[in-house]
Design an enzyme around this catalytic site. Structure first.
Site, PDB file in Angstrom:
ATOM      1  N   SER A   1       0.846  -1.199   0.000  1.00 18.86           N
ATOM      2  CA  SER A   1       0.000   0.000   0.000  1.00 18.86           C
ATOM      3  C   SER A   1       0.883   1.252   0.000  1.00 18.86           C
ATOM      4  O   SER A   1       1.673   1.440  -0.936  1.00 18.86           O
ATOM      5  CB  SER A   1      -0.940  -0.079   1.205  1.00 18.86           C
ATOM      6  OG  SER A   1      -2.044   0.757   1.021  1.00 18.86           O
ATOM      7  N   TYR A   2       0.808   2.092   1.019  1.00 25.96           N
ATOM      8  CA  TYR A   2       1.710   3.242   1.174  1.00 25.96           C
ATOM      9  C   TYR A   2       3.182   2.810   1.079  1.00 25.96           C
ATOM     10  O   TYR A   2       4.039   3.564   0.588  1.00 25.96           O
ATOM     11  CB  TYR A   2       1.422   3.893   2.528  1.00 25.96           C
ATOM     12  CG  TYR A   2       2.512   4.726   3.134  1.00 25.96           C
ATOM     13  CD1 TYR A   2       2.961   5.900   2.528  1.00 25.96           C
ATOM     14  CD2 TYR A   2       3.088   4.356   4.362  1.00 25.96           C
ATOM     15  CE1 TYR A   2       3.955   6.676   3.128  1.00 25.96           C
ATOM     16  CE2 TYR A   2       4.073   5.123   4.962  1.00 25.96           C
ATOM     17  CZ  TYR A   2       4.515   6.282   4.338  1.00 25.96           C
ATOM     18  OH  TYR A   2       5.490   7.046   4.921  1.00 25.96           O
TER      19      TYR A   2
END
Lengths: 241, 241, 241
Positions: free
Chosen positions: B74-75
């Site tokens: 994700s991030y």
């Protein structure tokens, strides 16, 4: 029991379908795995699309096969579409397995992203017989993403240079696939990135069939190497009445 | 055997990757699970993206890790992209797991639907340190759709407020991911709705990698909680040569 | 334990949900499988959408069911949306299973590709009671692609002519699904081609729910026949808190 004719993809031969044919035969069916003209050892790599199609037409007529389930993989979708147009009366059902679905006048390259066409142009231009070989990094990452490195390499070692004219020749059809009066199925392996999935096999190409039966399973473009049992099962689900 | 560095996503810490690291270690690999600066207990929640990236660069250099498989969730995709740009000579392969893939000048928020940006803006604006917390209903329905209520809640209780500047800061890269000369893989869990699937992870973000290897499996955005064994398996398939 | 109300799709009756209801009951839940007005034996095939919705409202009120998980299949999505709008205080969660999600003023036909609308128009026009029957080739290939021929036929033999006004009537809602304050889930069977996947169920229709929980599994449109156990499992994953 049915008669299956499995038509391989580009860079392949019929022999590479043996592991897939075995479980279909074990289920009681008759299975043929011809090699398309242009991919056999010693074949002229300047073979064009109509001659390639004709070689499978001749195979089917030569063996007097009837009521067949005609399966095409990738480039083999061009071939089975042409065969069905020429001798449709011998075809019970068409099964496209992550395969190109052409309408009249379309070439394989017309369904491929421009960066692949550019790459193929360069490779064929650099050959002395207008043939294309698959670069290994693309094969390993985009075609055999579900294999380990050893299997990716051993499969790669069995490929042959592909006659590029079969990618650039437009197909000639009297009837487009959506209007063909045979059963039609599309098998989509869901991790296949031989075409980028943003411009992928399904539903972009599958829906050119009109009414068709969708079969999906996990795997990449080369399940004939990575999961021939799973492929055989998908083919039988796609090929049954 | 390989050296894996697993870089967690927003609101997480490295400790939350322990259940995923275990089966990778059991298969014989070395696994590191650092916490990104800004997510650790006591870290300044005003940490920006470049400092966050630098913290993982420092971790890798500090331990003198080489030839690593660098995995980002994700991030964490922002982070591993930045790390590869700065110390690419230490990276064997990048593995994005339902992760953001930025080009030079892009922020994470530039890849997120506007209604999420608006929500994050409001939450960060209401905080006293420009941090965002994840609202539980979104976490439960869109991030942990494959969990029961008890697991969704217990995972939620382990999250920490995330430094919002890391979402709004544009990344600075000398080379975009498509041009990076390392192996690249993308793992897509097919029920992940942390991004709406109409504007989803794959193929929208995965194809920014250029040539890459796709691995897919069933699961939502938080398989580190719902299926760490399945995640570990996917990481090893994505990370092998 | 929860109270489930399973609302069938077009051409079906509540009885055809029996095999799906059984494993949900076996898990300890209460399950109801009413037949929508217009699909029962002897029902008027000129029944419109509001009368169809009212029949399920009446069923729920008549049995004084509360805190229900209301599941709708396909056309049943029109019904459960209308029921939730009218007696939302009795609904704990809406579960759409490859189902239509209408906003105020939309008909089912507004979410269907034009070639299906044309076909339905012709079939209804040729009937003497404005009803539509499903042509077998479409049923077999596009709805029951995951069945063998025998199961496809035996399921087909249990269908009933469907009141076409329920497809053409716009629904009237005071609140659109995205704004409804109940839990919402969408179950997507990944081989469902009852709608062409280029204009498919998910994410095109699912995302009209706003915040919702996605559940996916393998199967076609008629898993109530091909995999009632798998369907029951998906319903319970979608329906839990």
């Amino acid at each position: 029991m049915a008669t299956y004719v499995l038509v391989h993809g580009a860079w392949h031969t019929g022999d590479l379908m043996a592991a897939t044919a075995a479980p279909i035969r074990a289920a009681g069916h008759e299975v043929h795995t011809p090699t398309i003209l242009g991919n056999g050892p010693g074949d002229d790599r300047r073979t064009g699309l109509s001659a390639a199609i004709k070689s499978i037409v001749d195979y089917i007529i030569g063996k007097n096969l009837k009521d067949i389930v005609l399966v095409g993989h990738s480039y083999g979708g061009m071939i089975i579409t042409g065969v069905a147009d020429r001798i449709g009366e011998r075809v019970r059902r068409l099964v496209y397995w992550n395969a190109f679905v052409p309408n009249d006048g379309e070439s394989l390259n017309a369904m491929v992203p421009p960066h692949y066409v550019d790459l193929f142009d360069q490779i064929a231009g650099a050959s002395d017989d207008n043939s294309v070989v698959m670069p290994y990094p693309i094969w390993r990452e985009a075609f055999m993403n579900d294999a380990d490195a050893e299997l990716a390499q051993s499969a790669y070692d069995q490929l042959n240079p592909h006659p590029y004219a079969t990618f650039t020749d437009p197909i000639r059809l009297t009837t487009n696939p959506a209007e063909m009066q045979v059963g039609k199925s599309y098998i989509n392996f869901t991790e296949d990135t031989a075409l980028p999935q943003s411009l992928g096999w399904h539903p972009r190409l599958s829906e050119k069939l009109g009414l068709y039966r969708l079969v999906q399973a996990a795997g990449g473009h080369e399940v004939c190497f990575t999961d021939p049992e799973g492929l055989a099962k998908a083919i039988m689900t796609a090929g049954r009445d």
